[in-house]
Scaffold this motif. Sequence first.
Motif, PDB file in Angstrom:
ATOM      1  N   GLU A  63      40.325  43.534  32.970  1.00 41.43           N
ATOM      2  CA  GLU A  63      39.448  42.829  33.909  1.00 41.43           C
ATOM      3  C   GLU A  63      39.983  41.430  34.175  1.00 41.43           C
ATOM      4  N   LEU A  64      39.783  40.981  35.394  1.00 43.47           N
ATOM      5  CA  LEU A  64      40.121  39.628  35.814  1.00 43.47           C
ATOM      6  C   LEU A  64      38.885  39.052  36.495  1.00 43.47           C
ATOM      7  N   VAL A  65      38.365  37.944  35.955  1.00 43.95           N
ATOM      8  CA  VAL A  65      37.153  37.328  36.491  1.00 43.95           C
ATOM      9  C   VAL A  65      37.421  35.856  36.759  1.00 43.95           C
ATOM     10  N   VAL A  66      37.161  35.431  37.998  1.00 49.22           N
ATOM     11  CA  VAL A  66      37.382  34.044  38.413  1.00 49.22           C
ATOM     12  C   VAL A  66      36.035  33.433  38.800  1.00 49.22           C
ATOM     13  N   PRO A  67      35.663  32.310  38.176  1.00 46.42           N
ATOM     14  CA  PRO A  67      34.420  31.648  38.563  1.00 46.42           C
ATOM     15  C   PRO A  67      34.525  31.042  39.961  1.00 46.42           C
ATOM     16  N   LEU A  68      33.437  31.091  40.688  1.00 46.06           N
ATOM     17  CA  LEU A  68      33.353  30.487  42.020  1.00 46.06           C
ATOM     18  C   LEU A  68      32.526  29.214  41.886  1.00 46.06           C
ATOM     19  N   VAL A  69      33.185  28.066  42.049  1.00 43.80           N
ATOM     20  CA  VAL A  69      32.527  26.774  41.879  1.00 43.80           C
ATOM     21  C   VAL A  69      32.804  25.927  43.111  1.00 43.80           C
TER      22      VAL A  69
END
Length: 159
Positions: free
Chosen positions: A115-121
Motif C-alpha cells: 500500500e502507498l498512502v499520501v496525506p492530502l494537506v
Amino acid sequence: MFETKPQAGTREERYATALSQLKSLIDGEPDRIANLANASALLSQCLPDTNWSGFYLYDGKELVLGPFQGLPACIRIPMGRGVCGTAAQTRETQRIDDVHAFPGHIACDAASNSELVVPLVKNDELIGVLDIDSPEHARFDGTDQEFVEEFARILTAQL
C-alpha cells in the motif's frame, strides 16, 4: 483525449503524461468530488498491478470513504489506525511493502499486500489521504512514491 491503457515509453514518461492529464482534468473545475473521482479513475489506469485507488476524506474526526476505483471498501477509518489513519495522523507518506506486517492494518480487501498512502494537506489543514493498494508485495518504490506525491500536490492545490 485521455489514455485508457498504459502508454508507451518509460515509467517516468508515463507518469509525466498522467500528471499532465490530471492538470487538464481538474483545470477550472471547482467541484471536489468530481475532481477526486476523475483522479482515482486516472490513477487506476496509469498504475499497473494495483487493485484499489481512491480517497478517504477527513471529516474533523475520522477518515470517511470518498471517490475510488476498486472493490467496496471500509467506510470509516479512525485517525492513527491502519496505514491510512497513520498517514493522516502523522501527515507523512506511508509506503508499505507488506500490509499484513503493519501494526493495526485494516484489511478491506484480502487481496491487497502492499500500500502507498499520501496525506492530502492544504494550508496546514488535513483534507484526507490518497490510498493505493496492490496485490503484489513491495509493489511501490521511490519512483512511484514521488509520482503519487506530486499527483497529490497537484490535486490538493485545486481542492
